[in-house]
Write a protein that holds these residues in place. Sequence first.
Motif, PDB file in Angstrom:
ATOM      1  N   VAL A 104      -5.425   3.486  -1.376  1.00  0.00           N
ATOM      2  CA  VAL A 104      -4.308   4.213  -1.781  1.00  0.00           C
ATOM      3  C   VAL A 104      -3.130   3.675  -0.126  1.00  0.00           C
ATOM      4  CG1 VAL A 104      -5.062   5.954  -3.571  1.00  0.00           C
ATOM      5  CG2 VAL A 104      -5.628   6.066  -0.313  1.00  0.00           C
ATOM      6  N   ALA A 105      -1.707   4.461  -0.698  1.00  0.00           N
ATOM      7  CA  ALA A 105      -0.797   4.204  -0.031  1.00  0.00           C
ATOM      8  C   ALA A 105      -1.245   4.836   1.969  1.00  0.00           C
ATOM      9  CB  ALA A 105       0.695   3.878  -0.342  1.00  0.00           C
ATOM     10  N   GLN A 106      -0.436   4.695   2.474  1.00  0.00           N
ATOM     11  CA  GLN A 106      -0.138   4.765   3.585  1.00  0.00           C
ATOM     12  C   GLN A 106       1.065   5.393   3.829  1.00  0.00           C
ATOM     13  OE1 GLN A 106      -0.291   1.732   6.731  1.00  0.00           O
ATOM     14  NE2 GLN A 106      -1.908   1.159   6.132  1.00  0.00           N
ATOM     15  N   TYR A 107       0.834   6.960   4.513  1.00  0.00           N
ATOM     16  CA  TYR A 107       2.218   7.765   3.690  1.00  0.00           C
ATOM     17  C   TYR A 107       2.470   8.382   5.411  1.00  0.00           C
ATOM     18  CZ  TYR A 107       0.587   8.620  -0.553  1.00  0.00           C
ATOM     19  OH  TYR A 107       0.507   8.196  -2.597  1.00  0.00           O
ATOM     20  N   PHE A 108       4.266   7.774   5.602  1.00  0.00           N
ATOM     21  CA  PHE A 108       4.498   8.230   6.727  1.00  0.00           C
ATOM     22  C   PHE A 108       5.082   9.182   7.540  1.00  0.00           C
ATOM     23  CE2 PHE A 108       4.886   3.312   8.330  1.00  0.00           C
ATOM     24  CZ  PHE A 108       4.063   3.076   6.856  1.00  0.00           C
TER      25      PHE A 108
ATOM     26  N   GLY B  84      -8.851   2.659   2.296  1.00  0.00           N
ATOM     27  CA  GLY B  84      -7.167   1.921   2.632  1.00  0.00           C
ATOM     28  C   GLY B  84      -6.440   1.172   1.115  1.00  0.00           C
TER      29      GLY B  84
ATOM     30  N   THR C 224      -8.124   8.650   8.468  1.00  0.00           N
ATOM     31  CA  THR C 224      -6.963   7.416   8.760  1.00  0.00           C
ATOM     32  C   THR C 224      -5.732   8.218   9.394  1.00  0.00           C
ATOM     33  OG1 THR C 224      -8.610   6.144   7.344  1.00  0.00           O
ATOM     34  CG2 THR C 224      -6.937   5.225   8.903  1.00  0.00           C
TER      35      THR C 224
ATOM     36  N   TYR D 102      -2.596   6.425  11.918  1.00  0.00           N
ATOM     37  CA  TYR D 102      -1.231   4.913  11.946  1.00  0.00           C
ATOM     38  C   TYR D 102      -0.277   5.249  12.943  1.00  0.00           C
ATOM     39  CZ  TYR D 102      -3.740   3.327   8.258  1.00  0.00           C
ATOM     40  OH  TYR D 102      -5.449   3.543   7.641  1.00  0.00           O
TER      41      TYR D 102
END
Lengths: 113, 114
Positions: A100-104, A98, A31, A33
Motif C-alpha cells: 500500500v502507499a506511503q502516507y506523508f 509495502g 513501517t 520513513y
Amino acid sequence: DTAVSQTPKYLVTQMGNDKSIKCEQNLGHDTMYWYKQDSKKFLKIMFSYNNKELIINETVPNRFSPKSPDKAHLNLHINSLELGDSAVYFCASSAQDGVVAQYFGPGTRLTVL
Amino acid sequence: AQTVTQSQPEMSVQEAETVTLSCTYDTSESNYYLFWYKQPPSRQMILVIRQEAYKQQNATENRFSVNFQKAAKSFSLKISDSQLGDTAMYFCAFIKYNNNDMRFGAGTRLTVKP
C-alpha cells in the motif's frame, strides 16, 4: 484525526547546532520513513524503520540518526548542522508489506543559517 | 536500480480542460506498484492514485485516471475537468512488491489557469 504528524513545521537554526524533528503516526502502520526534499523538489529516502528496526539507510551522513521509541514514532536527530542540510524533511508511514502507499506528514522546513 | 523519469518539468492547462502528465520507469521486476502523488503549495504530499502492475485495468479515482502500459514501462496521469485546486507538483513513484524503498521522479509542476 491527523494520520502522520510532524513537529516542528518550521525550524531555523545556526550552523553547528543539534536539532530533532519528531514524527508520529496513528494509522497502526509498521513501517515509518524519513525523506529529504531538496530545493529542486527532489525527494530522496533517508531512513526506514520497520517495527523499530532500521531497514534502509541511503548513504546518509552519520550526523543524521533516526530514533524509534515505538512503532508509532520515528524521530530524526541531526548533529552539527550544516548549510547543506537546509531542506524539507518528510516523515511517512506504510503498512509493513509495502504494497500500500506511503502516507506523508506535513513536512518540516529546516533552514540552517 | 529502479529509476523514474518525468520528462515534463512544467505544464499548464486551462480550467475545465484535460491534461496528461507523463512518467516512465525502468525496472527488471515484474511485480511492482506505481503511484502519483500531488504536492500543492502547502507542501503536503497527497496520494492521488495507485496502480498494481499485475492489474491490466487502469486505475481511476474520480477525475484522475492513469494509462498504464507495462510493456512500455509508462504510467501517465490524466486529469479531467481540471480545477484551480489541481495546481501542484505531481510526483510519479515506483516501489517493488514487498519492498519499502519508494523511488520518486523529479516531478511536474502543473498550473491550472482560470
